[in-house]
Write an enzyme that holds these catalytic residues in place. Sequence first.
Site, mmCIF file in Angstrom:
data_model
loop_
_atom_site.group_PDB
_atom_site.id
_atom_site.type_symbol
_atom_site.label_atom_id
_atom_site.label_comp_id
_atom_site.label_asym_id
_atom_site.label_seq_id
_atom_site.Cartn_x
_atom_site.Cartn_y
_atom_site.Cartn_z
ATOM 1 N N CYS A 45 0.836 -1.217 0.000
ATOM 2 C CA CYS A 45 0.000 0.000 0.000
ATOM 3 C C CYS A 45 0.863 1.256 0.000
ATOM 4 O O CYS A 45 0.539 2.249 -0.653
ATOM 5 C CB CYS A 45 -0.914 0.028 1.221
ATOM 6 S SG CYS A 45 -2.113 -1.300 1.260
HETATM 7 C C1 BEZ Z 1 0.554 -4.682 1.890
HETATM 8 O O1 BEZ Z 1 0.205 -3.545 1.566
HETATM 9 O O2 BEZ Z 1 1.703 -5.059 1.728
HETATM 10 C C2 BEZ Z 1 -0.445 -5.645 2.463
HETATM 11 C C3 BEZ Z 1 -1.579 -5.189 3.097
HETATM 12 C C4 BEZ Z 1 -2.467 -6.086 3.653
HETATM 13 C C5 BEZ Z 1 -2.233 -7.440 3.542
HETATM 14 C C6 BEZ Z 1 -1.088 -7.887 2.868
HETATM 15 C C7 BEZ Z 1 -0.196 -6.988 2.328
#
Ligand code: BEZ
Length: 210
Positions: A45
């Site tokens: 994210c």
């Molecule tokens: C991420 O942004 O890396 C992420 C967010 C939630 C679950 C898995 C990965």
Amino acid sequence: MALQLGDEAPDFTAETTEGTVHFHEWLDGGWGVLFSHPKDFTPVCTTELGAVAKLKPEFDKRGAKVIGLSVDPLDAHEGWSKDIKDVTGAAPNFPMIADPDRSVADLYGMIHPKAADTTTVRSVFVIGPDKKVKLTLTYPASTGRNFEELLRVLDSLQLTAKHQVSTPADWKQGDDVIIVPAVSDEDAQQRFPGFKTVKPYLRTTPQPTG
Ligand code: BEZ
């Protein structure tokens, strides 16, 4: 039932990093891109939000407003923004919805309980000036999205909204386009003189301008 293309994008009021947003009012008769992030302070994210911030001038050029959503609260979004700048060089320069009660996430079907109970998947909704949903995308949390692709889709949507054409695989600005089957050869000759007939059902023409 999940939101489908052609449905009106549901209206909502939400707190964001740029104040309270009344969604339909905020769209202001233009194009909008609403996208969700599973959770604040997460790696994929973080890279995505920096990528969108850097592409914001490109969305602006297309008259498209962007707005992100995560189910975390506003103070988390604000703290995270600094990390996003540290990591990617760009802090979010568009509103991020704080949706701790998941009301907007539920309205748009962004939570897929078999993938994760409490966080959203990576959803994208492109909304047209008529407030109708023009595109939906759903990516898993583990896969960061390609936001250049969203710009390409906006280019296609904006072109096809104006002219009776569609765009072929991997089309990008300036490439030839396809004349829709509903246009007769006679009309096509008037509107797209010199068009090419590859097959009777596949007629191409240079990208219309204007
Ligand atoms: C991420 O942004 O890396 C992420 C967010 C939630 C679950 C898995 C990965």
